[in-house]
Scaffold this active site. Structure first.
Site: not given
Ligand code: G3I
Length: 329
Positions: A125, A241
């Site tokens: 991220e 994910e």
């Protein structure tokens, strides 16, 4: 060989949580369904090195032992992230000292796990949430403020040196949907890959988190193009994910699961249209334990239904579709 395991197709995996490990029906589900199991939180910086120089691998090792004992592969997440860092790291102001702390951490953790993980989310991220509003392509984190953009190559160099056999992954969210913000985020991901390659630094794959909002449209063509662009650079793709966020889907379980099936199906069309993914991993396996309920609960009081199995461990129809597509891959 378990009936549902995919011997030849694209491996299926799921993230497991040590705090629920005593729930044997939960644990057995991973043993039965998964080719790959990964510790959801147990290899994050704050859990592994809560105090400087004090490493705690007990939770991660327990899960990695479970993988070994059950013939599963595993992967690691993560070295550089803006979240789940210990206070002592965030308190380091001096860039030279912070770089040393980061590299030491990576070397120690990667070395401890060497031979047990197929890949590492080296950075997680790092792309700005809204690149246009956030004033730059990268997320404003303490890593960026203190080390500059070079914190990304620093981490990739250290990790690939520490575990030369594990694949080095750039892991990111919000790369899956239609719209200018998502186009920008995909372009930034590709440019990070190119910059690393131009500097002669190894990056093996991009990880698409695939936290899929059921009310948002997947950009199937753009996703396929993203996978093809990575392939042209010699870089793989994986889903790290996957789950479905349903707080904007009206109706009961049937409507929710139908919306989930649609968004997962569209996502797979885009993913598989680009290049063969190395694996598809869900962020948990049963609705019994999920992060979405804590962070984005439904407004109508019903439990959310993000994962392949419901809270009573009954499989959703979309999970069967997913496994069939992976088995063909
Ligand atoms: O286990 C402890 C418990 O003993 C304690 O009582 C409780 C009180 O706060 O905390 C529990 O730990 C929590 C842990 O999840 C286990 O459930 C932590 O507080 C909480 O911060 C942690 O959250 C995790 C989060 O990342 C932050 O690390 C979530 O489980 C995890 O699903 C989430 O995962 C992220 C990915 O790494 C990156 N992509 C997005 C994804 C979802 O946010």
């Amino acid at each position: 060989m378990p009936a549902t395991a995919a011997p030849k197709g694209i491996p299926f995996g799921a993230a497991i949580q040590s705090e629920h490990f005593e729930d044997t029906s939960y644990r057995d589900l991973f043993a039965r369904e998964c080719d790959l199991v990964l510790p959801m939180n147990e290899l994050k910086f704050a859990l592994v090195q809560p105090e400087r120089g004090q490493f705690d691998f007990s939770r991660a090792d327990r899960l990695l032992d479970f993988c070994r004992d059950n013939g599963k592969t595993a992967r690691g997440t993560t070295f550089v992230w803006y979240s789940t860092n210990p206070a002592w790291v965030e308190a380091i102001e001096d860039p030279v000292e912070l770089e040393r702390a980061l590299v030491d951490h990576i070397e120690r953790v990667a070395d401890h796990c060497k031979g047990r993980l197929t890949s590492w989310d080296v950075v997680n991220e790092v792309i700005a949430h809204e690149p246009e509003e956030n004033g730059g392509p990268l997320r404003d984190t303490f890593w960026l403020r203190r080390l500059g953009p070079r914190h990304i190559p620093i981490a990739f160099v250290a990790a690939s040196r520490a575990d030369p056999k594990a694949k080095m992954v750039l892991n990111e969210y919000d790369l899956e949907f239609r719209g200018p913000r998502f186009d920008q985020r995909r372009a930034i991901a590709l440019s990070i890959v190119r910059q690393l390659q131009d500097a002669g630094i190894r990056i093996d794959a991009a990880g698409l988190q695939a936290h899929l909002y059921a009310h948002q449209e997947i950009d199937v063509e753009a996703l396929a193009r993203f996978g093809a662009d990575l392939k042209a650079l010699g870089v793989g793709i994986l889903t790290t994910e996957l789950d479905v966020i349903d707080f904007q889907v009206p109706g009961g379980p049937e409507e929710i699961d139908r919306a989930a099936a649609k968004v997962v199906g569209d996502y797979l069309d885009g993913l598989l249209g680009g290049q063969r993914p190395e694996t598809v991993i869900t962020w948990g396996l049963t609705d019994r334990y999920n992060w979405v309920e804590d962070v984005m609960p439904r407004g109508d009081g019903q439990p959310c239904r993000p994962l392949p199995f419901d809270a009573d461990l009954r499989p959703k129809a979309w999970y069967g579709d997913l496994r069939r597509r992976l088995a063909q891959g």
